[in-house]
Design an enzyme around this catalytic site. Structure first.
Site, short mmCIF file in Angstrom:
data_model
loop_
_atom_site.label_atom_id
_atom_site.label_comp_id
_atom_site.label_asym_id
_atom_site.label_seq_id
_atom_site.Cartn_x
_atom_site.Cartn_y
_atom_site.Cartn_z
N CYS A 198 -3.77 -14.68 -2.20
CA CYS A 198 -4.88 -14.98 -1.28
C CYS A 198 -5.45 -13.73 -0.61
O CYS A 198 -6.43 -13.82 0.11
CB CYS A 198 -4.42 -15.97 -0.22
SG CYS A 198 -3.18 -15.34 0.93
N CYS A 226 20.64 -20.65 11.35
CA CYS A 226 19.32 -20.33 11.90
C CYS A 226 19.17 -18.82 12.07
O CYS A 226 20.16 -18.08 12.09
CB CYS A 226 19.14 -21.04 13.24
SG CYS A 226 17.52 -20.73 14.00
N CYS A 281 23.43 -27.72 0.80
CA CYS A 281 24.23 -28.63 1.62
C CYS A 281 23.63 -28.75 3.03
O CYS A 281 22.59 -28.17 3.33
CB CYS A 281 25.67 -28.14 1.68
SG CYS A 281 25.92 -26.67 2.69
N CYS A 320 -0.11 -20.20 0.57
CA CYS A 320 -1.40 -19.60 0.95
C CYS A 320 -2.28 -20.62 1.67
O CYS A 320 -2.93 -20.29 2.67
CB CYS A 320 -2.11 -19.06 -0.29
SG CYS A 320 -1.22 -17.71 -1.11
N HIS A 358 2.82 -13.88 4.32
CA HIS A 358 3.06 -15.10 5.12
C HIS A 358 4.31 -15.77 4.62
O HIS A 358 4.27 -16.81 3.97
CB HIS A 358 1.85 -16.03 5.07
CG HIS A 358 1.20 -16.15 3.72
ND1 HIS A 358 1.63 -17.04 2.77
CD2 HIS A 358 0.18 -15.46 3.16
CE1 HIS A 358 0.88 -16.92 1.69
NE2 HIS A 358 0.00 -15.96 1.89
N CYS A 400 15.49 -25.97 15.48
CA CYS A 400 16.85 -25.55 15.82
C CYS A 400 17.17 -26.05 17.22
O CYS A 400 16.39 -25.85 18.15
CB CYS A 400 16.95 -24.03 15.76
SG CYS A 400 18.52 -23.38 16.38
N CYS A 433 0.01 3.25 3.72
CA CYS A 433 0.44 2.71 5.02
C CYS A 433 1.58 1.71 4.90
O CYS A 433 2.09 1.24 5.91
CB CYS A 433 -0.74 2.06 5.73
SG CYS A 433 -1.33 0.54 4.94
N CYS A 463 0.84 -1.19 0.00
CA CYS A 463 0.00 0.00 0.00
C CYS A 463 0.88 1.24 0.00
O CYS A 463 1.82 1.34 0.79
CB CYS A 463 -0.91 0.00 1.22
SG CYS A 463 -1.90 1.51 1.38
N CYS A 509 -0.51 -10.39 0.32
CA CYS A 509 -0.25 -11.43 -0.67
C CYS A 509 -1.24 -11.25 -1.83
O CYS A 509 -2.45 -11.16 -1.59
CB CYS A 509 -0.42 -12.81 -0.04
SG CYS A 509 -0.29 -14.18 -1.21
#
Length: 105
Positions: free
Chosen positions: A23, A78, A73, A33, A28, A60, A15, A12, A20
């Site tokens: 959907c 993380c 690999c 979706c 996300h 993790c 704002c 937007c 997405c």
């Protein structure tokens, strides 16, 4: 009003909220979706999804966040910054220590 559409995202111009374009929900990252819709309806569905394919989804060993391996690999970095071997889930303080472990294993 300006807006941007790129890589399945709508931003937007007023704002800067991200949506997405497939959907029409909020962004996300890392979820399709369909997966996002399931999680919205049933938060426990994410836990079941992780257990569906343990070969590609693990937690993790440092921060316990769920991670998914798509390709590449066995070295994984993380979000918490730890380096780990995907195969055995040993974690290391540096990338080089992880690669040394993988070379010796």
């Amino acid at each position: 009003m300006e807006y941007k559409v790129s890589k399945g995202r709508f931003e937007c111009g007023l704002c800067h909220a991200l949506t997405c374009t497939k959907c029409h929900n909020g962004i996300h990252e890392g979820l399709t979706c369909d997966m996002y819709e399931r999680v919205k309806k049933d938060e426990d569905s994410m836990l079941r999804w992780i257990k569906e394919d343990p070969q590609n989804r693990k937690s993790c060993p440092v921060c316990n966040i769920s991670i998914e391996k798509i390709d590449g690999c066995y070295h994984i970095t993380c979000k918490c910054g730890s380096h780990m071997c995907w195969k055995c889930l040993k974690y290391f303080s540096s990338m080089s220590a992880c690669y040394e472990h993988m070379a010796n294993a």
